[in-house]
Design a protein around this motif. Structure first.
Motif, mmCIF file in Angstrom:
data_model
loop_
_atom_site.group_PDB
_atom_site.id
_atom_site.type_symbol
_atom_site.label_atom_id
_atom_site.label_comp_id
_atom_site.label_asym_id
_atom_site.label_seq_id
_atom_site.Cartn_x
_atom_site.Cartn_y
_atom_site.Cartn_z
ATOM 1 N N LEU A 52 4.347 13.583 -9.038
ATOM 2 C CA LEU A 52 4.505 12.277 -8.394
ATOM 3 C C LEU A 52 3.116 11.664 -8.288
ATOM 4 N N VAL A 53 2.858 10.647 -9.087
ATOM 5 C CA VAL A 53 1.527 10.040 -9.141
ATOM 6 C C VAL A 53 1.296 9.137 -7.941
ATOM 7 N N ALA A 54 2.250 8.259 -7.651
ATOM 8 C CA ALA A 54 2.101 7.313 -6.550
ATOM 9 C C ALA A 54 3.438 6.697 -6.212
ATOM 10 N N GLU A 55 3.575 6.275 -4.958
ATOM 11 C CA GLU A 55 4.708 5.479 -4.526
ATOM 12 C C GLU A 55 4.215 4.083 -4.168
ATOM 13 N N PHE A 56 5.094 3.093 -4.254
ATOM 14 C CA PHE A 56 4.714 1.732 -3.858
ATOM 15 C C PHE A 56 5.882 1.118 -3.092
ATOM 16 N N THR A 57 5.549 0.400 -2.022
ATOM 17 C CA THR A 57 6.562 -0.191 -1.145
ATOM 18 C C THR A 57 6.037 -1.494 -0.591
ATOM 19 N N ASN A 58 6.911 -2.480 -0.469
ATOM 20 C CA ASN A 58 6.589 -3.696 0.265
ATOM 21 C C ASN A 58 7.583 -3.812 1.415
#
Length: 278
Positions: A52-58
């Protein structure tokens, strides 16, 4: 008493005799269904056993996704979550067609565009960083429901920014996302052979047609219709046109239904497949 009946598939011989799709295509549909399912899970530290490299959320738009890396298959996978929170309901309902930004003729769903733009910068930055180190890897973009629409927008952007990069899009239960020129642009940029728009089951998932063509919308190709149970490659049909009248569009839309929740044998909302696939 009158009992409700589900629409039936027209008895067209080539559904049964089409031979299905190749084994590798079917296996890929199953694999990326699992990524699209994993992104719904609050904690999924190793999607399909991979990094899992990265998560992104707004938090304002509710858009959410992750970037994972499969070093065995040499793939960078971007997965977008579908509708799950109150914010997503407002996103889904904002069905005005707005300019995509390339020109005034290419128009997309206003809610999906806003959600995508809210995470676009961090998603592209992460993908670009990965591609810089792993320049021989393919990029796969996937998502279910609204996540499929965001995946379509993201795949277009990634391929546009790096034209020599191998990009494939796998979506499941994707609503119509833009107008005809948008559909044409996605196909021309990514290539119809690199787009896999899965649609589920004998009583079709109604979400892909819940936004009507009458509002100016049109699906891009290429639809892979899982037209009958059980899940196997012989029960999947590759459709040739953007809105192929011989495929799932041949059945009236049933709106939001149980078919939207299950793709290729997997419930989309409740699992984090964290172990490598056999």
């Amino acid at each position: 008493m009158v009992t409700a009946q589900w629409p039936r598939i027209p008895q067209i011989p080539w559904h049964k005799d089409s031979g299905g799709v190749p084994v590798q295509t079917y296996n890929d549909l199953v694999r990326f269904t699992k990524y699209a399912s994993a992104v719904y899970t609050p904690v999924c530290p190793r999607p399909l056993g991979n990094k899992l490299v990265a998560e992104f959320t707004n938090v304002v738009t509710g858009a959410h996704g992750f970037v994972a890396r499969d070093d065995e298959r040499r793939e960078i996978v971007v997965a977008f979550r579908g509708s799950q929170q109150l914010e997503d309901m407002f996103t889904d309902a904002n069905m005005f067609l707005v300019p995509h930004g390339i020109n005034d003729t290419v128009r997309v769903h206003a809610g999906f565009a806003l959600a995508y733009e809210s995470v676009k910068a961090v998603m592209l930055e992460t993908v670009n960083e990965q591609v810089a180190f792993y320049d021989d890897y393919d990029v796969i973009v996937t998502g279910h429901s609204m996540g499929g629409s965001l995946a379509s927008l993201a795949g277009l952007a990634i391929k546009t920014n790096t034209t020599d990069l191998s990009v494939r899009i796998f979506t499941f239960g994707q609503p119509r996302t833009g107008n005809g020129p948008f559909a044409d642009l996605v196909e021309a940029t990514v290539g119809t052979e690199n787009i896999f728009r899965g649609l589920a089951e004998r009583t079709p998932d109604g979400v892909p047609t819940i936004i009507p063509k009458a509002l100016g919308y049109c699906h891009h190709g290429t639809e892979y219709w899982h037209f009958a149970e059980p899940p196997n490659r012989k029960n999947v049909l590759r459709c040739e046109e953007q809105e192929d009248p011989k495929c799932s569009r041949s059945i009236p839309s049933t709106g939001i239904n149980v078919a939207h929740d299950v793709y290729f044998g997997r419930c989309m909302y409740i699992s984090c497949p964290s172990l490598p696939l056999a």
